[in-house]
Scaffold this active site. Structure first.
Site, PDB file in Angstrom:
ATOM      1  CE  LYS A 175      39.974  28.834 -26.382  1.00  0.00           C
ATOM      2  NZ  LYS A 175      41.311  28.590 -25.827  1.00  0.00           N
ATOM      3  N   GLY A 218      34.858  20.572 -22.372  1.00  0.00           N
ATOM      4  CA  GLY A 218      35.540  21.236 -21.262  1.00  0.00           C
ATOM      5  C   GLY A 218      34.707  21.134 -20.008  1.00  0.00           C
ATOM      6  CB  SER A 219      34.891  23.005 -16.864  1.00  0.00           C
ATOM      7  OG  SER A 219      34.771  24.324 -17.364  1.00  0.00           O
ATOM      8  CB  THR A 220      29.914  21.330 -15.787  1.00  0.00           C
ATOM      9  OG1 THR A 220      30.061  19.945 -16.144  1.00  0.00           O
ATOM     10  CG2 THR A 220      28.443  21.640 -15.582  1.00  0.00           C
ATOM     11  CD  GLU A 221      33.417  27.901 -13.582  1.00  0.00           C
ATOM     12  OE1 GLU A 221      34.218  26.993 -13.252  1.00  0.00           O
ATOM     13  OE2 GLU A 221      33.647  29.108 -13.432  1.00  0.00           O
ATOM     14  N   GLY A 269      30.783  25.317 -19.975  1.00  0.00           N
ATOM     15  CA  GLY A 269      29.692  24.836 -20.839  1.00  0.00           C
ATOM     16  C   GLY A 269      28.425  25.659 -20.661  1.00  0.00           C
ATOM     17  CD  GLU A 288      30.701  14.903 -25.791  1.00  0.00           C
ATOM     18  OE1 GLU A 288      30.366  14.437 -24.675  1.00  0.00           O
ATOM     19  OE2 GLU A 288      30.396  14.367 -26.858  1.00  0.00           O
ATOM     20  CB  CYS A 328      35.660  14.002 -19.448  1.00  0.00           C
ATOM     21  SG  CYS A 328      35.853  13.119 -20.980  1.00  0.00           S
ATOM     22  CD  GLU A 377      35.544  16.726 -14.195  1.00  0.00           C
ATOM     23  OE1 GLU A 377      35.373  17.926 -14.470  1.00  0.00           O
ATOM     24  OE2 GLU A 377      35.480  15.815 -15.025  1.00  0.00           O
TER      25      GLU A 377
HETATM   26  P1  NAP Z   1      37.644  24.570 -19.458  1.00  0.00           P
HETATM   27  O1  NAP Z   1      38.263  25.494 -18.527  1.00  0.00           O
HETATM   28  O2  NAP Z   1      36.174  24.510 -19.523  1.00  0.00           O
HETATM   29  O3  NAP Z   1      38.255  24.910 -20.878  1.00  0.00           O
HETATM   30  C1  NAP Z   1      37.871  24.284 -22.051  1.00  0.00           C
HETATM   31  C2  NAP Z   1      38.045  25.244 -23.200  1.00  0.00           C
HETATM   32  O4  NAP Z   1      37.138  26.344 -23.060  1.00  0.00           O
HETATM   33  C3  NAP Z   1      39.436  25.865 -23.280  1.00  0.00           C
HETATM   34  O5  NAP Z   1      39.788  26.013 -24.620  1.00  0.00           O
HETATM   35  C4  NAP Z   1      39.200  27.202 -22.615  1.00  0.00           C
HETATM   36  O6  NAP Z   1      40.133  28.177 -22.971  1.00  0.00           O
HETATM   37  C5  NAP Z   1      37.835  27.560 -23.130  1.00  0.00           C
HETATM   38  N1  NAP Z   1      37.140  28.576 -22.354  1.00  0.00           N
HETATM   39  C6  NAP Z   1      37.346  28.953 -21.066  1.00  0.00           C
HETATM   40  N2  NAP Z   1      36.487  29.944 -20.720  1.00  0.00           N
HETATM   41  C7  NAP Z   1      35.725  30.199 -21.808  1.00  0.00           C
HETATM   42  C8  NAP Z   1      34.665  31.113 -22.083  1.00  0.00           C
HETATM   43  N3  NAP Z   1      34.189  31.960 -21.152  1.00  0.00           N
HETATM   44  N4  NAP Z   1      34.104  31.098 -23.318  1.00  0.00           N
HETATM   45  C9  NAP Z   1      34.537  30.252 -24.256  1.00  0.00           C
HETATM   46  N5  NAP Z   1      35.551  29.379 -24.060  1.00  0.00           N
HETATM   47  C10 NAP Z   1      36.133  29.335 -22.849  1.00  0.00           C
HETATM   48  O7  NAP Z   1      38.077  23.088 -19.207  1.00  0.00           O
HETATM   49  P2  NAP Z   1      39.553  22.564 -18.988  1.00  0.00           P
HETATM   50  O8  NAP Z   1      39.963  22.921 -17.624  1.00  0.00           O
HETATM   51  O9  NAP Z   1      40.421  23.011 -20.070  1.00  0.00           O
HETATM   52  O10 NAP Z   1      39.329  20.997 -19.135  1.00  0.00           O
HETATM   53  C11 NAP Z   1      38.922  20.197 -18.109  1.00  0.00           C
HETATM   54  C12 NAP Z   1      37.427  19.930 -18.158  1.00  0.00           C
HETATM   55  O11 NAP Z   1      37.026  19.415 -19.406  1.00  0.00           O
HETATM   56  C13 NAP Z   1      36.972  18.916 -17.160  1.00  0.00           C
HETATM   57  O12 NAP Z   1      35.829  19.371 -16.488  1.00  0.00           O
HETATM   58  C14 NAP Z   1      36.635  17.687 -17.985  1.00  0.00           C
HETATM   59  O13 NAP Z   1      35.720  16.801 -17.455  1.00  0.00           O
HETATM   60  C15 NAP Z   1      36.163  18.295 -19.231  1.00  0.00           C
HETATM   61  N6  NAP Z   1      36.315  17.359 -20.351  1.00  0.00           N
HETATM   62  C16 NAP Z   1      35.212  16.755 -20.849  1.00  0.00           C
HETATM   63  C17 NAP Z   1      35.316  15.866 -21.880  1.00  0.00           C
HETATM   64  C18 NAP Z   1      34.107  15.186 -22.436  1.00  0.00           C
HETATM   65  O14 NAP Z   1      34.177  14.694 -23.540  1.00  0.00           O
HETATM   66  N7  NAP Z   1      32.978  15.153 -21.767  1.00  0.00           N
HETATM   67  C19 NAP Z   1      36.561  15.585 -22.440  1.00  0.00           C
HETATM   68  C20 NAP Z   1      37.674  16.211 -21.897  1.00  0.00           C
HETATM   69  C21 NAP Z   1      37.533  17.117 -20.854  1.00  0.00           C
HETATM   70  P3  NAP Z   1      41.546  28.322 -22.194  1.00  0.00           P
HETATM   71  O15 NAP Z   1      41.849  27.092 -21.495  1.00  0.00           O
HETATM   72  O16 NAP Z   1      42.453  28.546 -23.303  1.00  0.00           O
HETATM   73  O17 NAP Z   1      41.419  29.514 -21.319  1.00  0.00           O
END
Ligand code: NAP
Ligand code: MG
Length: 497
Positions: free
Chosen positions: A190, A243-246, A248, A265, A299, A400
């Site tokens: 996804k 994605g985000s810690t929240e 996660g 991650e 990230c 962040e």
């Molecule tokens: P995000 O809001 O956590 O979204 C990541 C993914 O999760 C998206 O595909 C999102 O879908 C999906 N998602 C959202 N809510 C969900 C739920 N309740 N259940 C399952 N999946 C769900 O993060 P983002 O805003 O896209 O990305 C930024 C974050 O990613 C930052 O905190 C960054 O540090 C982190 N990040 C970490 C790494 C690493 O390797 N450590 C790498 C890159 C980014 P939709 O967006 O389609 O709604």
């Protein structure tokens, strides 16, 4: 509204709304719902994607399970999987310009980053994992409790859900898919709803390369529907999430339903530490690139720069100068250094931290304003932002921000900076700049983070483990570690007498 010339190939791809890939076929969502795909540089709609839901995820899981348990994929030899992965890498390279253009249109990032960073890194990771299928080995174990042959085999973990963010859309898909395919698992991917286009184009290339039906399914849609359906699904064996810690945390909780294997991650607030004895020119440049690359939507962004007090003003001035020389613009313009932020929501979030920084008494040295003039007025642009004299316990240094936003913080000695650097809920990356080799290694030992860069910042390679300590997540991608993520170990006891 300004429109830049889009190549004929990309224009053709955008012409029709994009579908889900399930069991080797492109199909509409069961609800027929669509989501618009916006160009963050212009506010224009590029196309639509399908909004997948629980029923679509169900169909994808059924296809992935069937592909895992019988059929062509199961019959493929390790050598055949190697060839397939190598072919995918070649196809990505063959379509590199097209993929880069699509990525820049969809995500906004400068075309030089898309082309020389993301797309290259994506084919490289497939090529790296192409070497693995023939090298995934078990062991024989010298047991003492009887006359046994005891050995282990590595088997694919099963059906894998992979949920990825919007900051490196194609590259994150590649990081996730390549090791899963190397071990023979099957996948439901996804992509982020804002940036699904390159993953969809990659899906077409996977089919062209000969990935059997059902092995990779792509369900676009929102996190709340498609993402949550994957996280909750009782027939998905493992979820790999970036994605985000929240979110996660939600993934972990949802995974409890069937004791899913999860790897996460997550976010970061990485320290980049400059000692007075460092090559200050290189360190200032490294600290600037370390936070402003990809508009800080990274990230591992080095968003807390710690500078030893006797060279603080000097380094700060260089970082400010660097920020002020960055050219903000449409990512398709080859002269652009800082493209748009991915969405309006994110620009607002970054802007709110400028307010917070001022309220907290930090000094705004540069930037902080939205860019709304001329052709940029319909896009999501913000100036690179430098704050000086932020306290490490302030919100701008703890939370962040995920944008081109850096806090430059003075320190006096190694002991102090170790405690400041480690005073964070995160532990993803860290940079150390010094000419003292003993200090460099002892700092590397003291900093609690998954990756340490000495006299450099942010290098990544498929052979080098990637991931975080603390609330930056757990599990490591890349190298042999990702093979572990996607396999189970089975032990076999053979009675010999
Ligand atoms: P995000 O809001 O956590 O979204 C990541 C993914 O999760 C998206 O595909 C999102 O879908 C999906 N998602 C959202 N809510 C969900 C739920 N309740 N259940 C399952 N999946 C769900 O993060 P983002 O805003 O896209 O990305 C930024 C974050 O990613 C930052 O905190 C960054 O540090 C982190 N990040 C970490 C790494 C690493 O390797 N450590 C790498 C890159 C980014 P939709 O967006 O389609 O709604
Ligand atoms: Mg978009």
């Amino acid at each position: 509204m300004e429109t830049r010339a889009i190549s004929a190939t990309v224009a053709r791809f955008l012409l029709e709304s994009k579908k889900l890939l399930i069991n080797g076929e492109w199909m509409e969502s069961s609800s027929s719902d669509l989501l618009p795909v916006m160009n963050p540089a212009t506010g224009e709609r590029l196309t639509y994607i399908a909004a997948g839901n629980e029923e679509d995820v169900d169909r994808a899981v059924a296809a992935a399970r069937a592909a895992l348990e019988k059929g062509d994929w199961k019959k493929m030899t390790p050598m055949d999987r190697s060839k397939l992965l190598w072919k995918i890498a070649d196809l990505i390279d063959l379509h590199a310009d097209e993929l880069a253009e699509l990525e820049t249109l969809d995500n906004g990032k400068p075309i030089s980053i898309s082309r020389n960073g993301d797309v290259k890194a994506s084919s490289n990771v497939f090529r790296y994992y192409a070497g693995w299928p023939t090298k995934i080995v078990g062991e024989t174990n010298p047991v003492s409790n009887g006359n046994y042959l005891n050995y282990t085999v590595r088997e694919p973990v099963g059906v894998v859900g992979q949920i990825i963010p919007w900051n490196y859309p194609l590259m994150m898909a590649a990081w996730k898919l390549a090791p899963a395919l190397a071990v023979g698992a099957t996948v439901i991917l996804k992509p982020a709803e804002q940036t699904s286009l390159t993953a969809i184009r990659l899906g077409e290339l996977l089919i062209e390369a000969g990935v059997p039906a059902g092995v990779v399914n792509i369900v676009t849609g929102t996190g709340k529907k498609a993402g949550a359906a994957i996280a909750n699904h009782p027939r998905i064996d493992k979820v790999a999430f970036t994605g985000s810690t929240e979110v996660g945390r939600h993934i972990m909780q949802a995974g409890a339903v069937n004791i899913k294997r999860t790897s996460l991650e997550l976010g970061g607030k990485s320290p980049n530490i400059i000692f007075a004895d460092a090559d200050l020119e290189a360190a200032s440049l490294g600290a600037s690139e370390g936070v402003f690359y990809n508009m800080g939507q990274d990230c591992t962004a080095g968003s807390r720069v710690f500078v030893q007090r006797q060279v603080y003003e000097q380094v700060l001035e260089r970082i400010v100068q660097y920020a002020e020389n960055l050219r903000v613009g449409n990512g398709l313009d080859p002269l652009t250094d800082i493209g748009p932020i991915v969405s309006e929501e994110q620009v607002e979030r970054i802007s709110s931290y400028v307010e917070i920084g001022l309220e907290e008494g930090a000094t705004l040295m540069s930037g902080g304003k939205r860019v709304t003039d001329g052709v940029l007025k319909h896009g999501h642009f913000i100036q690179p932002t430098v704050f000086a004299n932020a306290r490490n316990d302030s919100r701008i240094a703890q939370e962040e921000i995920f944008g081109p936003f850096v806090s430059v913080i003075p320190f006096d000695d190694a002991e102090e900076v170790i405690s400041l650097a480690n005073d964070s809920i995160y532990g993803l990356g860290a940079g150390i700049w010094t000419r003292d080799i003993g200090r460099a290694h002892s700092m590397a030992k003291s900093i609690k983070s998954g990756m340490i860069w000495i006299n450099s910042y942010g290098a990544v390679d498929p052979a080098s483990p990637f991931g975080g300590y603390k609330m930056s997540g757990y599990g490591r991608e890349m190298g042999a570690y990702a093979i572990d993520l996607y396999t189970e170990t089975k032990t076999v006891w053979v009675k010999m007498d």
